[in-house]
Design an enzyme around this catalytic site. Structure first.
Site, PDB file in Angstrom:
ATOM      1  N   GLY A  53       0.854  -0.989   0.018  1.00 38.87           N
ATOM      2  CA  GLY A  53       0.008  -0.045   0.073  1.00 38.87           C
ATOM      3  C   GLY A  53       0.921   1.325  -0.004  1.00 38.87           C
ATOM      4  O   GLY A  53       1.862   1.239   0.626  1.00 38.87           O
ATOM      5  N   HIS A  56       3.642   4.753   2.688  1.00 39.26           N
ATOM      6  CA  HIS A  56       4.773   4.328   3.369  1.00 39.26           C
ATOM      7  C   HIS A  56       6.078   4.690   3.041  1.00 39.26           C
ATOM      8  O   HIS A  56       7.091   4.362   3.476  1.00 39.26           O
ATOM      9  CB  HIS A  56       4.723   2.863   3.618  1.00 39.26           C
ATOM     10  CG  HIS A  56       3.738   2.097   4.300  1.00 39.26           C
ATOM     11  ND1 HIS A  56       2.979   2.334   5.537  1.00 39.26           N
ATOM     12  CD2 HIS A  56       2.925   1.390   3.768  1.00 39.26           C
ATOM     13  CE1 HIS A  56       2.043   1.604   5.778  1.00 39.26           C
ATOM     14  NE2 HIS A  56       1.939   0.892   4.358  1.00 39.26           N
ATOM     15  N   HIS A 218      -0.316   0.634   9.766  1.00 43.06           N
ATOM     16  CA  HIS A 218      -1.545   1.203   9.034  1.00 43.06           C
ATOM     17  C   HIS A 218      -2.457   1.900  10.315  1.00 43.06           C
ATOM     18  O   HIS A 218      -3.634   1.865  10.039  1.00 43.06           O
ATOM     19  CB  HIS A 218      -2.190   0.071   8.526  1.00 43.06           C
ATOM     20  CG  HIS A 218      -1.609  -0.692   7.382  1.00 43.06           C
ATOM     21  ND1 HIS A 218      -0.426  -1.752   7.701  1.00 43.06           N
ATOM     22  CD2 HIS A 218      -1.102  -0.266   6.077  1.00 43.06           C
ATOM     23  CE1 HIS A 218       0.113  -1.928   6.711  1.00 43.06           C
ATOM     24  NE2 HIS A 218      -0.205  -1.151   5.727  1.00 43.06           N
TER      25      HIS A 218
END
Length: 330
Positions: A53, A56, A218
């Protein structure tokens, strides 16, 4: 919510356009949202693919280039890339010697990389996978079965990337990556939560005087909450779980990453507290990496990663690297 974005729906695409403009050493497939080395490796060398995802950064797109990854696949914010994205990247970077997938232990990443590997293998591409699960904070979390994958991913991509650049075969690289994944340990603390652009609100609530131990990148729940404390106490509570998890005495690389909203002055102050604590249990800090290396959007806090090393791993660590986020010795 105040963010320097055009819209939540286009933030990943916009960031990739900016990455391409800023770094001529990479090439971006904007349709599939994959970042490649601008100049592929020689034929007959193993390629490295990672991803996950977005949110980051610089992980993973910032680590594409000489001495690290051949491709990084970008999902939506805090969302795994799709199997089609990963498969396309795998096929594109294969140089006839196989591809190593480097995967953080989050359920979506694991399943989608697994499916992409099966598709590539059906096309007669030899694919191996290494799973990073280094977060000692919790055994299971909202996003995983087993430990979460965090900071060791960066160190693994650097060390195995150097070994791949030197021409080692897929078996050797997989063994090396597995060894690193098994020995790295990470632990983080959050001073504030991240705000996902599409949500517009923090992923969890903390009072002004509260911090959360072991929070995930997250925003997953951690071990516990407490009132804010000074750096020496915070350092002890971060280093302690690493030692309790069996961190061996000897040489180590220590990475201290901000989580997106922590200034360097605070990270250096924390490192000054952590290194003596490690030395007190026989862990010698022989290399350090300090800064925003794996983040969680605008979360305040830090993540410490300790990787035991020997002369072989240090030699790979010291080898030249040239990526958007890391450059030395070339």
């Amino acid at each position: 919510m105040k963010k320097l974005i055009s819209s939540p729906e286009t933030v990943v695409a916009d960031a990739l356009r900016g990455l391409a403009l800023a770094h001529p050493g990479v090439r971006v497939d904007h349709e599939r949202r994959v970042v490649y080395r601008a100049e592929p490796k020689d034929f007959g060398t193993v390629a490295l693919v990672s991803g996950g995802g977005s949110g980051h950064e610089p992980l993973h797109t910032g680590y594409v280039g000489f001495g690290m990854l051949d491709a990084a696949v970008a999902g939506d914010v805090f969302t795994s890339p799709t199997p089609d994205q990963i498969h396309g990247a795998t096929v594109a970077v294969d140089r006839g010697a196989g591809v190593l997938h480097i995967v953080k232990n989050y359920t979506g990443d694991v399943l989608n990389f697994e499916l992409a590997a099966e598709l590539a293998q059906a096309a007669r591409i030899d694919v191996r996978t290494v799973l990073v699960a280094d977060d000692v904070a919790v055994a299971d979390s909202t996003f995983t079965a087993g430990r979460r994958g965090t900071g060791t991913t960066v160190l693994l991509e650097k060390i195995v990337g150097a070994a791949a650049e030197q021409g080692h075969d897929l078996d050797t690289l997989h063994d090396l990556a597995t060894r690193i994944a098994a020995s790295g340990r990470s632990m983080g603390v959050a001073l504030s939560a991240a705000t996902v652009p599409a949500a517009g609100v923090p992923t969890f609530e903390l009072a002004d005087d509260e911090i959360e131990w072991g929070v995930g990148i997250h925003g997953e729940p951690g071990r516990a909450r407490q009132t804010m404390a000074a750096a020496p106490e915070l350092a002890e509570r971060l280093v302690g779980p690493l030692v309790a998890d069996g961190l061996p005495a000897g040489d180590a690389i220590v990475m201290l990453s901000g989580l997106g909203a922590t200034p360097l002055i605070e990270l250096y102050a924390m490192l000054a507290e952590m290194v003596p604590l490690l030395e007190a249990v026989g862990v010698r800090t022989v290399r350090t990496l300090v800064g925003n290396t794996i983040t969680a959007l605008d979360m305040a806090g830090c993540l410490i990663t300790v990787l035991p090393v020997d002369a072989e791993l240090l030699a790979y660590w010291d080898a030249p690297v040239d990526t958007p986020a890391l450059r030395w010795g070339r």
